[in-house]
Every structure is written in structure tokens, then in C-alpha cells.
Design a protein around this motif. Structure first.
Motif, PDB file in Angstrom:
ATOM      1  N   GLU A 222      -3.504  12.752  -4.709  1.00 17.34           N
ATOM      2  CA  GLU A 222      -4.620  11.798  -4.748  1.00 17.34           C
ATOM      3  C   GLU A 222      -5.906  12.517  -5.157  1.00 17.34           C
ATOM      4  OE1 GLU A 222      -5.078   9.947  -0.919  1.00 17.34           O
ATOM      5  OE2 GLU A 222      -6.462   8.431  -1.662  1.00 17.34           O
TER       6      GLU A 222
ATOM      7  N   SER B 237       1.856  18.047   6.025  1.00 19.46           N
ATOM      8  CA  SER B 237       0.507  17.508   5.887  1.00 19.46           C
ATOM      9  C   SER B 237       0.381  16.656   4.611  1.00 19.46           C
ATOM     10  CB  SER B 237      -0.445  18.705   5.854  1.00 19.46           C
ATOM     11  OG  SER B 237      -1.582  18.361   5.141  1.00 19.46           O
ATOM     12  N   GLY B 238      -0.225  15.496   4.745  1.00 24.29           N
ATOM     13  CA  GLY B 238      -0.481  14.651   3.577  1.00 24.29           C
ATOM     14  C   GLY B 238       0.694  13.834   3.093  1.00 24.29           C
ATOM     15  N   THR B 239       1.756  13.703   3.902  1.00 22.22           N
ATOM     16  CA  THR B 239       2.928  12.953   3.425  1.00 22.22           C
ATOM     17  C   THR B 239       2.819  11.460   3.709  1.00 22.22           C
ATOM     18  OG1 THR B 239       3.999  13.690   5.461  1.00 22.22           O
ATOM     19  CG2 THR B 239       4.707  14.751   3.426  1.00 22.22           C
ATOM     20  N   GLY B 240       1.776  11.043   4.433  1.00 28.68           N
ATOM     21  CA  GLY B 240       1.592   9.615   4.674  1.00 28.68           C
ATOM     22  C   GLY B 240       1.904   9.192   6.095  1.00 28.68           C
ATOM     23  N   LYS B 241       1.761  10.112   7.042  1.00 30.68           N
ATOM     24  CA  LYS B 241       2.125   9.786   8.430  1.00 30.68           C
ATOM     25  C   LYS B 241       1.222   8.678   8.989  1.00 30.68           C
ATOM     26  CE  LYS B 241       1.767  14.156   9.756  1.00 30.68           C
ATOM     27  NZ  LYS B 241       1.537  14.846   8.477  1.00 30.68           N
ATOM     28  N   GLU B 242      -0.078   8.800   8.702  1.00 27.39           N
ATOM     29  CA  GLU B 242      -0.997   7.788   9.239  1.00 27.39           C
ATOM     30  C   GLU B 242      -0.746   6.422   8.587  1.00 27.39           C
ATOM     31  OE1 GLU B 242      -4.821   9.181  10.072  1.00 27.39           O
ATOM     32  OE2 GLU B 242      -5.612   7.196  10.542  1.00 27.39           O
ATOM     33  N   LEU B 243      -0.407   6.470   7.310  1.00 27.02           N
ATOM     34  CA  LEU B 243      -0.121   5.228   6.587  1.00 27.02           C
ATOM     35  C   LEU B 243       1.064   4.483   7.235  1.00 27.02           C
ATOM     36  CD1 LEU B 243      -1.421   4.159   3.988  1.00 27.02           C
ATOM     37  CD2 LEU B 243       0.477   5.137   2.717  1.00 27.02           C
TER      38      LEU B 243
ATOM     39  N   ILE C 234       3.512   3.310  -1.670  1.00 24.68           N
ATOM     40  CA  ILE C 234       4.228   3.406  -2.939  1.00 24.68           C
ATOM     41  C   ILE C 234       5.432   4.315  -2.743  1.00 24.68           C
ATOM     42  CG2 ILE C 234       3.985   4.042  -5.383  1.00 24.68           C
ATOM     43  CD1 ILE C 234       1.858   2.068  -4.646  1.00 24.68           C
TER      44      ILE C 234
ATOM     45  N   LEU D  42       3.113   7.346  -7.886  1.00 21.51           N
ATOM     46  CA  LEU D  42       1.892   7.532  -7.093  1.00 21.51           C
ATOM     47  C   LEU D  42       0.737   7.949  -7.994  1.00 21.51           C
ATOM     48  CD1 LEU D  42       3.545   9.228  -4.047  1.00 21.51           C
ATOM     49  CD2 LEU D  42       1.938   7.338  -3.855  1.00 21.51           C
TER      50      LEU D  42
ATOM     51  N   ALA E  82       0.823  -1.208   0.000  1.00 22.07           N
ATOM     52  CA  ALA E  82       0.000   0.000   0.000  1.00 22.07           C
ATOM     53  C   ALA E  82       0.855   1.256   0.000  1.00 22.07           C
ATOM     54  CB  ALA E  82      -0.904   0.000   1.217  1.00 22.07           C
TER      55      ALA E  82
ATOM     56  N   VAL F 279       1.005  13.983  -0.810  1.00 22.56           N
ATOM     57  CA  VAL F 279       0.370  12.833  -1.469  1.00 22.56           C
ATOM     58  C   VAL F 279      -1.162  12.978  -1.477  1.00 22.56           C
ATOM     59  CG1 VAL F 279       0.244  10.325  -1.572  1.00 22.56           C
ATOM     60  CG2 VAL F 279       2.284  11.424  -0.689  1.00 22.56           C
ATOM     61  N   ARG F 280      -1.694  13.523  -0.362  1.00 27.13           N
ATOM     62  CA  ARG F 280      -3.152  13.670  -0.321  1.00 27.13           C
ATOM     63  C   ARG F 280      -3.621  14.585  -1.450  1.00 27.13           C
ATOM     64  NH1 ARG F 280      -5.845  12.731   3.867  1.00 27.13           N
ATOM     65  NH2 ARG F 280      -4.285  13.416   5.365  1.00 27.13           N
TER      66      ARG F 280
END
Ligand code: ATP
Ligand code: MG
Length: 499
Positions: free
Chosen positions: A404, A213-219, A184, A364, A182, A400-401
Motif C-alpha cells: 500500500e 505484520s501488515g497482513t490484514g489482521k485488523e481488517l 481483496i 491489491l 474491502a 499488504v501495508r
């Protein structure tokens, strides 16, 4: 001659690709020896041909019976490792015995072993069919010196190739084993992060994930949880900025009946309910100071109490925290407790902004394009070259967000089979001719334009050359080493352009 030797030697040592080393070596040996034709062969450990380069020698000629003499010589050098220098092949009694004299006429040959630590891993073959005795004995000795240079350069290039393959294999293994599909990203920084995630996932160490913000921290937080033995326990993301202080405290630590107005019954917080799992404290920078103290305690001892109670409870929950602002900065402003910062950043992961990840932008984009086009019944939708260029030169403040969202909106609104640059809902690229909004110094503005140009140029060039570095270097009229450095600088992976 000596000057020539040095020049060619230098050029050869500057190459890192095996094919390029052999090409420079081949041209160099022909130039230095006066040979008419030549061939360099590298063998694998089973003695099979692994790489070969030839000059003025076609495949048919090599397979032709007339080349039999040369093959005999090559095999002899390969097995015995002794250099051969024949002014005239007719003079060699052993060869005269094994081959018809007619085939030997006029043949002058130099054949040299390529050796590394006593092992023969290749040969250099040179000949001349027109000038009898063209190779003097000194030429043979001199060429062996040169062949030792070739050995060094070729061996180094082979080792690098081997290392690159090894890194690729490791990366693949890492993704397969830890279910990182998941996530990338081929950029070296992302690969290093995934490696670290794999190493620390199954420990209890607290992890602090930093990134815009949106760099994939939660991922990444999820990857840490789902690749640990905690995976069958809860993963609870809590946004510390979204709740007022008292509510956040009760969410995290629970409360007892009557603790505050509306607390009509006892309530277990997440530190109890997530027992054995992971709590992801998003935007931990926004945690109010009194709560910071309580969090520090739970991190130090695993102990806490519900709001309105003094009864100590114990939990085994892993904490992963994320911040998009510098916590160190907040510490200096006395808004964040220093001890808490040290407790949180036992392991630190800093996600790079998308604009610094080079070709990952396209990877991505393709990933989201595939995902959304399938979802919206538009499978097969592609990005136009201009659209790719526009994506590569945009700086993605929302990371990334944002990418997307851009792709999703474009997929929904497009009617064609190819997404054009204009269909991407992005602000137009900054122009140097109308820089009203963001004025920067001449130097910075120029650098920006140059970088954008280089990035576009290099991707176009690689696309034309279908990812072949040597060919791309030819097209660009750049030295392959310079091209390689530039690609590295921009994080562009030539492999992504291979058909
Ligand atoms: N490397 C990646 N590969 C695939 N998808 C990604 C990657 N990084 C981020 N995403 C996707 O981008 C979106 C944003 O990621 P995420 O929510 O993890 O970022 P974040 O850093 O927590 O953002 P925020 O700071 O806004 O909370 C998500 O939909 C996520 O799946
Ligand atoms: Mg987030």
C-alpha cells in the motif's frame, strides 16, 4: 490399434478442461477410425448444443443442405441413443426415403451416443465421403467402446467446470452478503478465511488472528465485528504493546478514584464502555503476565473489577486478539499463559504472508493504484508490465501495508500515465551475481531464481494469451495439465488476464 487406443485414452483422461477433452477425443476418433471428417457435440439438459468440436468440417458445411443426411442421423442418435455405423448411407432404407439419393452417395457414417448414467449428453459423428464402406462393423463397435471413454472424460470435465462455477458464485455471494468488498484476495487461503469469518462472525467465540505484520489482521477483526449483530456497538482496537502495564490495565478494566496517583475520579474501562461490542487486542503477545490472568478471568466468566476496587462487574464483550509472533513459542518460554492461549484460540485464523498469495499481489496493487490515483487526481494511472513483474518477484516483508505504501508513494511522485518498475520505491530484487547481503545455499538460490523466472514467464505467457489456458500452453509448449499445475502452485489465476 490397442496401443493407440490406450495412448489416446490416457491423454484424454489427463485433461480437465472440456474443450481440451473434446479436442483430444476428436483427433483420437479420427485417428482410430480412418474418418475424413468429424464432429463431437455436447448438449445441455434442454438438448441445446453446449460445446462442439469439429475436424475438416466448416460451419458453412454443417449448415449446408448436403449435410442434411448427417443431421438426420445425429438427431436420431441423440434421441434414441443407438449407435449408427453405415458403410454406405444409400443402404439405409429410412434415409433413402427421407433424402434424395444424390445426397447420399458415397457417404460412410459412424455416429455414437455419449452417455452417462443412461442419459445421452452428446454425440460423436464421423464420416467419409471418398472411400465407400470404409467403416467395417467392427470399427463401429470398437468406436463405441472409445466413445464410452470420451463420455467419462467429458462428463468429469463438465462436472469440474460446474464445480468451479459454483465456487466462484459462492465466493461472489459471500462477498456481497458479508460486505467483504474491502478485503481483496482470490487466493484459495484468503477465500477460505473469508468463509470462516462469515461462519463465526455472529458467534461469541473468541478469535485469535495470527499473521506477519501488515497482513490484514485488523481488517479481519473489523470484518468479524461489522458482520455480527454487535455492529451497532463499539469496536475498540487496543494495542497491548503501546501502553505500560498499569495504564493498559486501567484502559481495559477502568479504575476507581485514588487507585493510583493521578486517579482523581472513577473511570470506566473498555470492557465496560464497549458493552455489547468487540474489543480487538492487538499484539496480545505483549500483554504483561498479571494482566493475562485478569483477561483469562474475563474470558472465562465475563467478570472483572476496576483497578483499586474489589467490586465484581460483569460484561458481554467479544474478544478478538491478534499476534504476529507465535504464542505457542511464548508459552514454552513461560512468557504467555497456556490457559489463556487456549481461551483465545477458540477460532484460529492464520493470514498468509503477501508473498505467498500469488496473483493477489497484482489485485491489491490495482486496488491501491485505483484508490490513490483517484485521491491524488491522477485517475487512469496504470502499472507497466515490468512494474507488475517487479511486484510479483518482491517478497514484501511488510506485506499488504508495505505494498500500500509503495503504491501510494509511487502515485504521488510519478509524472507519467504509467508507473514504471523504477518508480516503485522497493529495494532491487536480490541478484544471484552479487549476493553479498543474503547468502544462501546454491540449491536455495537456484530455486529462488527458477521460481522468479517461472512466475514472470507464466504471467507474460498468460497476458499474451489473454488468459486462454489452451493458447498459453501452446505458446509455452507445455502440456496444458502441467501449465495448470504450475499456475496453481504459484496461485496465478488465468481469469485475471482475460480482457
Ligand atoms: N486483503 C486486503 N485487502 C485490502 N486491503 C488490505 C488487505 N489486507 C490488508 N489491507 C490493508 O493493509 C493495511 C494493513 O492492514 P492491517 O492493519 O489490517 O494489518 P495488520 O496485520 O493489523 O498489521 P500490523 O501487524 O502492522 O498491525 C491496511 O491499510 C489494510 O486496509
Ligand atoms: Mg494491526
Amino acid at each position: 490399434m490397442f496401443q493407440q487406443f490406450l495412448q489416446i485414452g490416457k491423454r484424454m483422461m489427463a485433461e480437465t478442461d472440456v474443450h481440451r477433452v473434446l479436442t483430444v477425443a476428436m483427433d483420437g476418433t479420427i485417428e482410430l477410425s480412418g474418418a475424413e471428417r468429424g464432429m463431437i457435440i455436447l448438449f445441455d439438459k434442454d438438448g441445446e448444443t453446449r460445446f462442439e468440436t469439429a475436424r475438416n468440417l466448416k460451419k458453412e458445411e454443417i449448415d449446408h443442405p448436403e449435410f442434411e443426411v448427417s443431421r438426420t442421423i445425429i438427431n436420431k442418435v441423440k434421441s434414441e441413443g443407438t449407435p449408427v455405423c453405415l458403410r454406405n448411407a444409400l443402404e439405409d432404407p429410412a434415409l433413402r426415403k427421407s433424402t434424395s439419393a444424390a445426397r447420399l452417395k458415397l457417404l460412410s457414417v459412424i455416429c455414437l451416443p455419449l452417455r452417462y448414467e443412461e442419459k445421452i449428453f452428446g454425440v460423436v459423428y464421423l464420416d467419409n465421403r471418398t472411400v465407400r464402406g470404409i467403416f467395417a462393423a467392427e470399427t463401429g463397435a470398437f468406436m463405441q467402446e472409445f466413445a464410452d471413454f470420451i463420455s467419462l472424460a467429458a462428463h468429469r470435465a463438465l462436472e469440474q467446470k460446474c464445480l468451479r462455477n459454483h465456487v466462484h458464485a459462492l465466493e461472489g455471494e459471500l462477498r456481497g452478503k458479508y460486505k467483504f468488498e474491502a478485503i481483496i484476495g482470490h487466493h484459495p487461503k484468503m477465500v477460505a478465511i473469508l468463509k470462516l469469518v462469515a461462519q463465526v462472525a455472529d458467534t461469541d467465540a473468541t478469535v485469535l488472528i495470527q499473521g506477519e505484520s501488515g497482513t490484514g489482521k485488523e481488517l479481519i477483526a473489523q470484518a468479524l465485528h461489522y458482520n455480527s449483530r454487535r455492529r451497532n456497538h463499539p469496536f475498540v482496537p487496543i494495542n497491548c504493546a503501546a501502553l505500560p502495564e498499569n495504564l493498559l490495565e486501567s484502559e481495559l478494566f477502568g479504575h476507581v478514584r485514588g487507585a493510583f496517583t493521578g486517579a482523581i475520579k472513577d473511570h470506566a474501562g473498555w470492557f465496560e464502555r464497549a458493552e455489547g461490542g468487540t474489543i480487538f487486542l492487538d499484539e496480545v503477545n505483549d500483554m504483561p503476565p498479571p494482566l493475562q490472568l485478569k483477561l483469562l478471568r474475563v474470558l472465562q466468566t465475563g467478570e472483572f473489577s476496576r483497578v483499586g476496587s474489589t467490586e465484581l462487574r460483569h460484561c458481554h464483550v467479544r474478544v478478538v486478539a491478534a499476534t504476529s509472533v507465535s504464542l505457542a513459542e511464548l508459552v514454552t518460554q513461560k512468557k504467555f499463559r497456556e490457559e489463556l492461549l487456549y481461551r483465545l484460540k477458540v477460532i484460529e485464523i492464520t493470514l498468509p504472508p503477501l508473498r505467498a498469495r500469488g496473483e493477489d499481489i497484482l489485485l491489491l496493487a490495482q486496488h491501491f493504484l485505483h484508490q490513490f490515483s483517484t485521491k491524488h487526481g491522477k485517475a487512469g494511472l496504470r502499472l507497466s508490465e515490468e512494474a507488475e513483474g517487479a511486484l510479483l518477484s518482491y517478497d514484501f516483508p511488510g506485506n499488504v501495508r508495505e505494498l500500500e505504501n509503495i503504491i501510494q508513494r509511487a502515485v504521488v511522485t510519478t509524472e507519467g500515465e504509467t508507473l514504471a518498475a523504477l518508480e516503485l520505491p522497493m529495494p532491487p530484487a536480490p541478484s544471484v551475481t552479487s549476493p553479498q547481503e543474503k547468502w544462501s545455499s546454491f540449491h536455495v538460490a537456484k530455486q529462488h531464481v527458477v521460481e522468479t523466472f517461472e512466475r514472470h514467464y507464466l504471467t507474460d505467457c498468460l497476458r499474451l494469451a489473454k488468459g486462454n489456458l489452451t493458447q498459453a500452453a501452446k505458446l509455452a509448449d507445455l502440456h496444458v495439465t502441467n501449465l495448470y499445475h504450475k499456475l496453481h502452485q504459484y496461485g496465478i489465476d488465468p481469469a485475471a488476464f482475460k480482457p
